[in-house]
Design an enzyme around this catalytic site. Structure first.
Site, mmCIF file in Angstrom:
data_model
loop_
_atom_site.group_PDB
_atom_site.id
_atom_site.type_symbol
_atom_site.label_atom_id
_atom_site.label_comp_id
_atom_site.label_asym_id
_atom_site.label_seq_id
_atom_site.Cartn_x
_atom_site.Cartn_y
_atom_site.Cartn_z
ATOM 1 N N ASP A 1 9.017 0.962 -3.386
ATOM 2 C CA ASP A 1 8.100 1.560 -2.418
ATOM 3 C C ASP A 1 6.658 1.210 -2.884
ATOM 4 O O ASP A 1 6.451 1.775 -3.997
ATOM 5 C CB ASP A 1 8.202 3.060 -2.354
ATOM 6 C CG ASP A 1 7.657 3.532 -1.159
ATOM 7 O OD1 ASP A 1 6.918 3.075 -0.436
ATOM 8 O OD2 ASP A 1 7.897 4.654 -0.690
ATOM 9 N N ASP A 2 5.885 0.209 -2.278
ATOM 10 C CA ASP A 2 4.598 -0.091 -2.631
ATOM 11 C C ASP A 2 4.472 -0.592 -3.865
ATOM 12 O O ASP A 2 3.648 -0.646 -4.595
ATOM 13 C CB ASP A 2 3.741 1.330 -2.603
ATOM 14 C CG ASP A 2 3.468 2.003 -1.329
ATOM 15 O OD1 ASP A 2 4.095 1.705 -0.317
ATOM 16 O OD2 ASP A 2 2.433 2.905 -1.147
ATOM 17 N N HIS B 1 12.524 8.554 5.806
ATOM 18 C CA HIS B 1 11.284 8.419 6.564
ATOM 19 C C HIS B 1 11.404 7.601 7.637
ATOM 20 O O HIS B 1 10.711 6.659 8.257
ATOM 21 C CB HIS B 1 10.293 7.295 5.578
ATOM 22 C CG HIS B 1 8.873 7.458 5.951
ATOM 23 N ND1 HIS B 1 7.916 6.484 5.491
ATOM 24 C CD2 HIS B 1 8.400 8.854 6.253
ATOM 25 C CE1 HIS B 1 6.699 7.007 5.896
ATOM 26 N NE2 HIS B 1 6.790 8.322 6.645
ATOM 27 N N CYS C 1 5.423 1.529 5.023
ATOM 28 C CA CYS C 1 6.742 2.141 5.166
ATOM 29 C C CYS C 1 7.614 2.296 6.103
ATOM 30 O O CYS C 1 8.522 1.560 6.333
ATOM 31 C CB CYS C 1 6.731 3.705 4.194
ATOM 32 S SG CYS C 1 5.655 3.641 2.955
ATOM 33 N N ASP D 1 8.909 -2.576 -0.010
ATOM 34 C CA ASP D 1 9.024 -2.249 1.529
ATOM 35 C C ASP D 1 7.441 -2.883 2.103
ATOM 36 O O ASP D 1 7.253 -2.756 3.354
ATOM 37 C CB ASP D 1 9.008 -0.839 1.953
ATOM 38 C CG ASP D 1 7.759 0.141 1.360
ATOM 39 O OD1 ASP D 1 7.227 -0.368 0.283
ATOM 40 O OD2 ASP D 1 7.777 1.191 2.033
ATOM 41 N N ASN D 2 6.461 -2.757 1.167
ATOM 42 C CA ASN D 2 4.994 -3.393 1.470
ATOM 43 C C ASN D 2 4.484 -3.875 0.140
ATOM 44 O O ASN D 2 5.101 -3.736 -0.716
ATOM 45 C CB ASN D 2 4.343 -2.591 2.370
ATOM 46 C CG ASN D 2 4.447 -1.021 1.742
ATOM 47 O OD1 ASN D 2 4.918 -0.078 2.516
ATOM 48 N ND2 ASN D 2 3.630 -0.894 0.768
HETATM 49 CA CA CA Z 1 5.596 1.730 0.985
#
Ligand code: CA
Length: 454
Positions: A36-37, A134, A76, A276-277
């Site tokens: 995540d990130d 999420h 996300c 995810d990004n």
């Molecule tokens: Ca993210």
């Protein structure tokens, strides 16, 4: 009499061997590991230097690194909507992060969408999820209702990592094992590690799907002291904590990969690893990530928001230690997973993902996609299109930029004025795609990041 039985035996043997030799192994396990990130250059196999990630790197060494691997959204929740459905999420109006609203049955992945675990379960897979969901917090949207036999994790967009830490209601909810609440008793990344490794062990011998969605290294920046001490040489406090978080995630992945190996499942498990990004690079919140050499960050359609560390490993079928350079996207995981599992995608809707397996195995030439498209912020938002080496960016004010990513991965030289023919072709494709989309069903936007740079 004896001859007759011999004949029957030979027929059984022959038909058995024709099943076994039919090419690919049957029903591989499928493991999706989502960070995540995570910054583009914050793992070793992407050129990162200051955070050791030997386990994630081992996936790249044993697998195929997707050098033009994208996510379908620069943040996300919509990214996860594409991953779970194999579709451009804007086709069903999914362009925002859902607010944490456990009582609102409108804010979440529409129940009319069919999910990857749902389809894999239909094909005989045991389906498990560990970590961050999420995709809606209300009852109809919870993972156990969206195809997961087993779930352990949290429903919102983030969670505190250390017990006793204060945070928003969303970030401090109990960890749910299906519908049973659990307290956070150790570092969250370690908890997810143990849950994932136990799943892999427990379901040995049957085909399984595991979605391991870490919230690391997403904020809040928190790590236990022993891990922070390992990175004492990093002066910047945020970067030090972030490094410890990435390192913990790497160790957790190592534990899961070791469990796979020790239970004899390594060969026949298809593993994806991606973020995810892109990393968040905003002065007032850091910056503590590294997207080098890309431009931009989480929230943007420049490469720094959407091109991510992305690896696929499947020893039984894919020769490792290679790169694959054609543009691919996270929704391809959906189609690839269904194909290897022998599951059928829904036929009543457009599926945008492509089965990458023949491409990665070198059986099919040519790019999986003629175009890839992005839109964030709804009809008034920003857009991008990728065609071959070319990338079109359209800002919210309508200004268009064109880059040749092969020569200019950093998107530093806008050559729109000199390539009008290409620009026109890409603009037309982008507009055609855009007309297929639905108005956003909800748009929650955090203005502190993600706005175009200019
Ligand atoms: Ca993210």
């Amino acid at each position: 009499m004896r001859w007759r039985w011999l004949f029957v035996g030979a027929v059984i043997l022959l038909s058995w061997s024709s099943v076994v030799s039919a090419g690919a192994p049957n029903n591989p396990n499928i493991l999706i590991i989502l960070a995540d990130d995570l910054g583009y250059a914050d793992v070793g196999f992407q050129g990162g230097k200051d955070i050791p990630t030997p386990n994630i790197d081992s996936l790249a060494q044993g697998g195929v690194r997707l050098t033009n691997g994208y996510v379908n959204h620069p943040f996300c929740s919509p990214m996860r909507a594409a991953l779970m459905t194999g579709r451009y999420q804007q086709r069903f109006g999914y362009e925002g992060n859902p607010a944490y609203l456990p009582d609102d049955e409108k804010v979440g992945l529409p129940t009319s969408e069919v999910t990857l675990p749902q389809l894999l379960r239909g094909a005989g897979y045991v389906t498990g999820g560990v970590g961050k969901w999420h995709l809606g917090a209300a009852a109809p949207f919870v993972p156990n209702k969206r195809g997961f036999d087993e779930w352990f994790g949290f429903i919102g967009g983030g969670h505190v990592y250390l017990s006793g830490t204060r945070g928003s209601a969303e970030n401090t909810v109990p960890l749910m094992r299906n519908d049973e609440p659990n307290e956070l008793r150790e570092y969250l990344t370690h908890v997810l590690e143990h849950e994932a490794a136990a799943f892999v062990k427990r379901h040995r011998g049957k085909p399984w799907f595991l979605y391991l969605a870490f919230n690391a290294p997403h904020r809040p920046l928190q790590a236990p002291q022993d891990l922070l001490d390992k990175f004492a040489h990093i002066a910047d406090k945020n970067r030090r904590t972030y490094a410890a978080m990435v390192h913990a995630m790497d160790a957790a992945i190592g534990d899961v990969l070791t469990t796979l190996r020790e239970t004899g499942q390594e060969e026949n498990t298809l593993v994806f690893f991606l973020s995810d990004n892109g990393g968040l690079l905003v002065p007032n919140i850091g910056p503590f990530t590294d997207n080098t050499p890309l431009r931009g960050h989480k929230g943007q359609v420049y490469e720094g928001g959407i091109r991510v560390p992305f690896v696929v490993r499947y020893p039984a079928r894919l020769k490792g230690g290679r790169t694959y350079d054609e543009p691919v996207a996270a929704f391809d995981i959906f189609s690839t997973a269904l194909a290897v599992a022998g599951a059928t995608p829904p036929k009543d809707r457009k599926i945008d993902g492509v089965n990458l397996m023949p491409h990665l195995a070198g059986e099919r030439k040519g790019a999986p996609h003629d175009f890839l498209f992005w839109r964030t912020g709804g009809p008034n938002g920003v857009r991008a299109a990728r065609m071959g080496d070319w990338k079109l960016v359209r800002l919210a004010n309508g200004k268009e930029e064109l880059y040749n990513l092969k020569d200019d991965i950093a998107e530093s030289k806008d050559i729109a004025v000199s390539q009008l023919e290409l620009l026109t072709k890409m603009r037309a494709a982008l507009d055609t795609w855009d007309r297929e989309l639905t108005a956003p069903i909800f748009l929650k936007w955090t203005p502190s990041f993600g706005q175009p740079e200019r």
